[in-house]
Scaffold this motif. Structure first.
Motif, short mmCIF file in Angstrom:
data_model
loop_
_atom_site.label_atom_id
_atom_site.label_comp_id
_atom_site.label_asym_id
_atom_site.label_seq_id
_atom_site.Cartn_x
_atom_site.Cartn_y
_atom_site.Cartn_z
N PRO A 347 0.76 -1.26 -0.04
CA PRO A 347 -0.01 0.04 0.08
C PRO A 347 0.80 1.33 0.07
N ALA A 348 1.83 1.29 0.83
CA ALA A 348 2.60 2.55 0.97
C ALA A 348 3.18 3.12 -0.47
N THR A 349 3.55 2.16 -1.38
CA THR A 349 4.02 2.60 -2.73
C THR A 349 2.91 2.54 -3.91
N THR A 350 1.73 2.10 -3.32
CA THR A 350 0.70 2.06 -4.60
C THR A 350 -0.55 2.53 -4.16
N THR A 351 -1.42 1.86 -3.67
CA THR A 351 -2.73 2.44 -3.29
C THR A 351 -2.81 3.63 -2.47
N HIS A 352 -1.55 3.63 -1.79
CA HIS A 352 -1.68 5.00 -0.59
C HIS A 352 -0.44 5.75 -0.96
N SER A 353 0.26 5.72 -2.18
CA SER A 353 1.31 6.49 -2.36
C SER A 353 1.16 7.93 -2.59
N SER A 354 -0.22 8.09 -2.73
CA SER A 354 -0.41 9.77 -3.13
C SER A 354 -0.76 10.33 -1.83
N GLN A 355 -0.67 9.63 -0.64
CA GLN A 355 -0.91 10.42 0.82
C GLN A 355 0.60 10.79 1.24
N THR A 356 0.78 11.44 2.08
CA THR A 356 2.18 11.95 2.73
C THR A 356 2.68 10.82 3.68
N GLN A 357 3.86 10.99 3.92
CA GLN A 357 4.29 9.92 4.86
C GLN A 357 3.44 10.04 6.27
N GLU A 358 3.51 11.42 6.71
CA GLU A 358 2.90 11.70 7.65
C GLU A 358 1.13 11.19 7.95
N GLU A 359 0.45 11.02 6.66
CA GLU A 359 -1.13 10.70 6.51
C GLU A 359 -0.78 9.23 6.76
N ARG A 360 0.16 8.63 6.00
CA ARG A 360 0.21 7.08 6.16
C ARG A 360 0.57 6.76 7.57
N ASP A 361 1.57 7.40 8.23
CA ASP A 361 1.68 7.05 9.74
C ASP A 361 0.55 7.24 10.30
N ALA A 362 -0.30 8.24 10.19
CA ALA A 362 -1.59 8.52 11.11
C ALA A 362 -2.47 7.31 10.90
N MET A 363 -2.39 6.54 9.58
CA MET A 363 -3.21 5.35 9.25
C MET A 363 -2.52 4.07 9.92
N GLY A 364 -1.56 4.14 10.18
CA GLY A 364 -0.70 2.93 10.55
C GLY A 364 -0.17 2.05 9.45
N ILE A 365 -0.17 2.75 8.28
CA ILE A 365 0.47 2.00 7.09
C ILE A 365 2.00 2.01 7.13
N GLY A 366 2.60 1.10 7.92
CA GLY A 366 3.95 1.07 7.70
C GLY A 366 4.69 0.65 6.44
N ASP A 367 6.10 0.60 6.23
CA ASP A 367 6.72 0.40 5.09
C ASP A 367 6.56 -1.09 4.84
N GLY A 368 6.53 -1.69 5.74
CA GLY A 368 6.53 -3.18 5.61
C GLY A 368 5.33 -4.03 5.24
N VAL A 369 4.39 -3.04 5.45
CA VAL A 369 2.89 -3.63 5.14
C VAL A 369 2.62 -4.16 3.70
#
Ligand SMILES: *Cc1c(COP(=O)(O)O)cnc(C)c1O
Length: 393
Positions: A347-369
């Motif tokens: 998700p971090a590099t595809t479905t949720h790549s347009s979100q910022t790192q901060e937004e991904r962190d807030a959603m709990g989407i880590g880089d290993g997910v």
């Protein structure tokens, strides 16, 4: 159908069936844009609204109507509008109901495009938006202490499978004067009934589990007759998000076997969640009906099954996740979900790549997910494939 209480499994096969004078067994495909009239008077009456009949397929089509009736029966909703994509349905919900000066409160962990519509498009039209952590009731309470016109949420959420307490948030939302819209794509009507828990509108991407075979795009919005057939129906007819009758027909045929498919996919997903839970290369597994889920009790109370998606985090971040994906032999790398074929994505590099790192962190989407959409293959083969790929890390 005369009997009022047919089981949902029966309605999935027969709900909404409208046979033509030819008495065909299977639902007919009406592949036509227009309709003809016996007389000029009939045409005039149809346009005046005095004659209830089809006039143009942007407004309505018999195959699409069968799909809408079947989906409504399965949801326990009074009415349904089927659309060309899930996002058309989502956009219909917000654009037909909100106006400049209104306020929308949404859970932050949303499907990327839903988040973008609320975050970037609605503010252009003078609609205030507030995002909250969907799992935090006090955050909902605070956000809904101000009058609000709409609450939008997705549960379980994509990709971390956070669960929003539908009953509690719907009550808070109604007190604030808001209409409650639930994106029910992950659980589907087989797993969760938002209308029974207080939602006003349920939204689907039928592209996912309803088609179930990765063929077409489609969406739907369901709710009361007042809501769906009021200003929303006018907006629908004028703005043209209609579904093609061919796609509606494919979904109708897919609904015949949807409950069977979902049963098997859910069984497979649970088996995978169990197999990954204690895996030494994995530091987190998320599955709503696995006891390790932080909201397990709520998920058990609110959802009839845990869904077909399992998310997990591989130790070692992005590199470890990529290595795992690149060593899968059976499971495909794909950002789609709800397919009969198992599909995995980062998700971090595809479905949720347009979100910022901060937004991904807030959603709990880590880089290993990795998000895994579990299909209909044999569970043992899927687990073997995951174990082999993880061994390469
Ligand atoms: C896919 C999806 C959508 C959007 O549906 P489309 O059919 O792709 O337009 C919305 N919400 C969720 C949770 C989804 O998975």
């Amino acid at each position: 159908m005369k009997k009022k209480s047919w089981h949902k499994d029966t309605l999935a096969v027969r709900g909404g069936l409208d046979r033509s004078s030819h008495q065909e067994t299977s639902e007919a495909l009406y592949l036509n844009s227009g309709y003809v009239y016996d007389s000029a008077e009939d045409a005039a009456a149809a346009f005046a609204g005095d004659l209830d009949r089809y006039v143009y397929s942007r407004y309505g089509n018999p195959t699409v109507a069968m799909l809408q009736k079947r989906l409504a029966a399965l949801e326990g909703a009074e009415s349904c509008l089927a659309m060309g994509t899930g996002m058309a349905a989502m956009f219909m919900a917000v654009a037909s109901q909100l106006k400049a000066g209104d306020r929308i409160v949404a859970s932050r962990a949303l499907f990327g495009a839903c988040y973008a519509v609320i975050d970037q498009i609605l503010p252009k039209w003078g609609i205030e938006r507030v995002f909250v952590d969907g799992t935090d009731l006090s955050a909902w309470q605070a956000a809904l202490s101000t009058p609000t016109q709409m609450v939008f949420m997705e549960t379980p959420s994509n990709p971390m499978l956070d669960v929003v307490d539908l009953k509690a948030v719907a009550a808070l939302a109604h007190d604030a004067g808001a209409l409650v819209v639930v994106d029910n794509v992950f659980a589907t009507q087989t797993g969760q009934s938002p209308l029974e828990l207080g939602a006003d509108l349920v939204m689907y991407s039928l592209t996912k589990h309803h088609d179930g075979h990765g063929r077409i795009m489609a969406g739907a919005l369901l709710g009361s007759k007042d809501l769906i057939e009021g200003q929303m129906l006018k907006f629908y007819r004028q703005t043209g998000p209609s579904i093609s009758s061919f796609n509606a027909w494919l979904i109708l045929k897919s609904l015949d076997s949807m409950a069977l498919r979902i049963d098997r996919q859910v069984e497979n997903a649970m088996a995978i969640a169990k197999a990954l839970a204690d895996h030494p290369k994995i530091d987190l597994v998320r599955y709503p009906h696995h006891p390790s889920h932080p909201q397990y009790d709520l998920a058990k109370a609110q959802m009839r099954h845990g869904g077909t998606i399992v998310s997990f985090s591989v130790k070692g971040g992005k590199n470890a996740a990529f290595t795992t994906l690149n060593h899968l032999e059976l499971i495909d790398i794909s950002n789609n979900l709800g397919d009969s074929k198992s599909l995995a994505c980062h998700p971090a590099t595809t479905t949720h790549s347009s979100q910022t790192q901060e937004e991904r962190d807030a959603m709990g989407i880590g880089d290993g997910v990795i998000r895994l959409s579990v299909g209909l293959e044999y569970a043992g083969d899927l687990i073997d494939d995951l174990n082999t790929a993880l061994a390469a890390v």
